[in-house]
Each structure stands twice: as structure tokens, then as C-alpha cells.
Scaffold this motif. Structure first.
Motif, mmCIF file in Angstrom:
data_model
loop_
_atom_site.group_PDB
_atom_site.id
_atom_site.type_symbol
_atom_site.label_atom_id
_atom_site.label_comp_id
_atom_site.label_asym_id
_atom_site.label_seq_id
_atom_site.Cartn_x
_atom_site.Cartn_y
_atom_site.Cartn_z
ATOM 1 N N THR A 180 10.849 0.536 -0.594
ATOM 2 C CA THR A 180 9.871 0.548 -1.674
ATOM 3 C C THR A 180 8.866 -0.572 -1.462
ATOM 4 O O THR A 180 9.250 -1.729 -1.313
ATOM 5 C CB THR A 180 10.540 0.376 -3.044
ATOM 6 O OG1 THR A 180 11.493 1.422 -3.255
ATOM 7 C CG2 THR A 180 9.495 0.427 -4.156
ATOM 8 N N ILE A 181 7.586 -0.220 -1.453
ATOM 9 C CA ILE A 181 6.535 -1.215 -1.348
ATOM 10 C C ILE A 181 5.996 -1.498 -2.746
ATOM 11 O O ILE A 181 5.857 -0.594 -3.567
ATOM 12 C CB ILE A 181 5.409 -0.763 -0.392
ATOM 13 C CG1 ILE A 181 4.405 -1.892 -0.157
ATOM 14 C CG2 ILE A 181 4.718 0.491 -0.900
ATOM 15 C CD1 ILE A 181 3.386 -1.590 0.940
ATOM 16 N N GLY A 210 -8.809 -10.709 -2.176
ATOM 17 C CA GLY A 210 -9.241 -9.790 -3.212
ATOM 18 C C GLY A 210 -8.314 -8.596 -3.273
ATOM 19 O O GLY A 210 -7.240 -8.602 -2.665
ATOM 20 N N ARG A 211 -8.717 -7.575 -3.966
ATOM 21 C CA ARG A 211 -7.914 -6.375 -4.091
ATOM 22 C C ARG A 211 -8.278 -5.403 -2.979
ATOM 23 O O ARG A 211 -9.413 -4.928 -2.892
ATOM 24 C CB ARG A 211 -8.115 -5.736 -5.462
ATOM 25 C CG ARG A 211 -7.479 -6.544 -6.599
ATOM 26 C CD ARG A 211 -7.564 -5.802 -7.916
ATOM 27 N NE ARG A 211 -8.897 -5.832 -8.474
ATOM 28 C CZ ARG A 211 -9.333 -6.758 -9.315
ATOM 29 N NH1 ARG A 211 -8.528 -7.735 -9.698
ATOM 30 N NH2 ARG A 211 -10.570 -6.704 -9.775
ATOM 31 N N TYR A 212 -7.308 -5.122 -2.144
ATOM 32 C CA TYR A 212 -7.497 -4.223 -1.017
ATOM 33 C C TYR A 212 -6.147 -3.651 -0.606
ATOM 34 O O TYR A 212 -5.111 -4.235 -0.918
ATOM 35 C CB TYR A 212 -8.159 -4.943 0.157
ATOM 36 C CG TYR A 212 -7.611 -6.329 0.409
ATOM 37 C CD1 TYR A 212 -8.306 -7.458 -0.023
ATOM 38 C CD2 TYR A 212 -6.405 -6.512 1.062
ATOM 39 C CE1 TYR A 212 -7.808 -8.725 0.184
ATOM 40 C CE2 TYR A 212 -5.896 -7.775 1.280
ATOM 41 C CZ TYR A 212 -6.603 -8.880 0.844
ATOM 42 O OH TYR A 212 -6.102 -10.142 1.060
ATOM 43 N N PRO A 213 -6.138 -2.530 0.092
ATOM 44 C CA PRO A 213 -4.858 -1.943 0.502
ATOM 45 C C PRO A 213 -4.081 -2.860 1.438
ATOM 46 O O PRO A 213 -4.649 -3.593 2.246
ATOM 47 C CB PRO A 213 -5.271 -0.651 1.214
ATOM 48 C CG PRO A 213 -6.616 -0.330 0.649
ATOM 49 C CD PRO A 213 -7.271 -1.665 0.427
ATOM 50 N N SER A 249 -1.115 3.356 -5.879
ATOM 51 C CA SER A 249 -0.421 4.458 -5.227
ATOM 52 C C SER A 249 0.146 4.002 -3.892
ATOM 53 O O SER A 249 -0.369 3.071 -3.260
ATOM 54 C CB SER A 249 -1.350 5.652 -5.043
ATOM 55 O OG SER A 249 -2.446 5.310 -4.205
ATOM 56 N N THR A 250 1.196 4.661 -3.453
ATOM 57 C CA THR A 250 1.895 4.261 -2.243
ATOM 58 C C THR A 250 2.045 5.424 -1.283
ATOM 59 O O THR A 250 1.945 6.590 -1.662
ATOM 60 C CB THR A 250 3.281 3.695 -2.575
ATOM 61 O OG1 THR A 250 4.040 4.679 -3.289
ATOM 62 C CG2 THR A 250 3.161 2.449 -3.446
ATOM 63 N N VAL A 306 5.070 1.991 8.362
ATOM 64 C CA VAL A 306 6.206 1.992 7.452
ATOM 65 C C VAL A 306 5.784 2.390 6.039
ATOM 66 O O VAL A 306 6.307 3.346 5.470
ATOM 67 C CB VAL A 306 6.915 0.627 7.417
ATOM 68 C CG1 VAL A 306 8.042 0.629 6.392
ATOM 69 C CG2 VAL A 306 7.447 0.267 8.800
ATOM 70 N N ALA A 307 4.844 1.656 5.471
ATOM 71 C CA ALA A 307 4.426 1.909 4.091
ATOM 72 C C ALA A 307 3.108 1.214 3.810
ATOM 73 O O ALA A 307 2.738 0.263 4.494
ATOM 74 C CB ALA A 307 5.494 1.430 3.101
ATOM 75 N N ARG A 308 2.403 1.681 2.799
ATOM 76 C CA ARG A 308 1.186 1.014 2.351
ATOM 77 C C ARG A 308 1.031 1.202 0.851
ATOM 78 O O ARG A 308 1.563 2.140 0.266
ATOM 79 C CB ARG A 308 -0.062 1.524 3.081
ATOM 80 C CG ARG A 308 -0.329 3.007 2.925
ATOM 81 C CD ARG A 308 -1.679 3.384 3.518
ATOM 82 N NE ARG A 308 -1.756 4.817 3.783
ATOM 83 C CZ ARG A 308 -1.676 5.369 4.978
ATOM 84 N NH1 ARG A 308 -1.537 4.600 6.056
ATOM 85 N NH2 ARG A 308 -1.743 6.681 5.114
ATOM 86 N N ILE A 309 0.283 0.307 0.245
ATOM 87 C CA ILE A 309 0.000 0.371 -1.179
ATOM 88 C C ILE A 309 -1.496 0.212 -1.377
ATOM 89 O O ILE A 309 -2.127 -0.661 -0.782
ATOM 90 C CB ILE A 309 0.813 -0.683 -1.968
ATOM 91 C CG1 ILE A 309 0.606 -0.507 -3.471
ATOM 92 C CG2 ILE A 309 0.488 -2.100 -1.517
ATOM 93 C CD1 ILE A 309 1.641 -1.264 -4.308
ATOM 94 N N ASN A 310 -2.059 1.073 -2.212
ATOM 95 C CA ASN A 310 -3.490 1.106 -2.447
ATOM 96 C C ASN A 310 -3.855 0.210 -3.627
ATOM 97 O O ASN A 310 -3.252 0.304 -4.697
ATOM 98 C CB ASN A 310 -3.925 2.546 -2.708
ATOM 99 C CG ASN A 310 -5.420 2.707 -2.799
ATOM 100 O OD1 ASN A 310 -6.176 1.901 -2.261
ATOM 101 N ND2 ASN A 310 -5.863 3.761 -3.467
#
Length: 119
Positions: free
Chosen positions: A69-70, A30-33, A57-58, A48-52
Motif C-alpha cells: 500500500t502506497i 510541492g504536490r506532485y506524483p 489515487s494510486t 512497484v506503485a505510485r500515488i497521484n
């Protein structure tokens, strides 16, 4: 249940680029970070990085911002980490992780993909 598989790691010269991919599967998809972490030999794991999932948003670690870039595809089943201007200190095993069920905890992890940057 979410299964994550990373790919795209390899050997690259300093200053080069790599694009890592993380594909999610499983009935709980599903949709999750989503996030990327890395661990170098003899060092602790670091963010390192995450995307919401909610707005795309990152967030980035300071030492990779403007180089990495994520992103994710429109189906939200794959997350990418585009890495540019790689440095030898970027050498590490890179792990994809899922914050499911969006509670701030990374409950699912991939097995990692090795990134080696030579001088």
C-alpha cells in the motif's frame, strides 16, 4: 530541485512486513506524483506503485497489489510503502522517485533502501 531519502529497509522473514518511507526536501518541494520502483540483482528495474498528488489515487504493479500500500502524509512531504506478506522474490533495492514537475517523467530519485526477505 527535490531531494529524496528512503528509509525503512532491512531484513525480514517471508510473510513479514516492512514500511518504507521517502522524505522529500528542497526548495522545489510541492504536490506532485510519487512512485516506488525496485531492482533485484541481475534484473531490470520495475515499477512497484505510485500515488497521484491531484486526488491521491494510486496505481500498483499486479504482483504487489493487495500486499503493498502506497500512501502519503497530510503535509505531502513523505510517501510510504507498507509491504505485507513479503516473499523472497520481493528482495530488491527499493527506490523512491518524484514525477516533478508532473510531466510523467521521474526526474528525481533517492539512493535506494535494501529490502531482503529470507525464506
Amino acid at each position: 530541485q527535490v531531494q529524496l531519502v528512503e528509509s525503512g529497509g532491512g531484513l525480514v522473514q517471508a510473510g513479514g512486513s516492512l514500511r518504507l518511507s521517502c522524505t522529500a526536501s528542497g526548495r522545489t518541494y510541492g504536490r506532485y506524483p510519487m512512485g516506488w520502483f525496485r531492482q533485484a540483482p541481475g534484473k531490470e528495474r520495475e515499477f512497484v506503485a505510485r500515488i497521484n498528488w491531484s486526488d491521491g489515487s494510486t496505481d500498483y504493479a499486479a504482483y504487489v497489489k493487495d500486499r503493498f500500500t502506497i500512501s502519503r502524509d497530510n503535509a505531502e512531504n513523505t510517501v510510504y510503502l507498507q509491504m505485507t506478506n513479503l516473499k523472497p522474490e520481493d528482495t530488491a533495492v527499493y527506490y523512491c522517485a518524484a514525477d516533478y514537475p508532473s510531466d510523467g517523467l521521474y526526474d528525481y530519485w533517492g539512493q535506494g533502501t535494501q529490502v531482503t526477505v529470507s525464506s
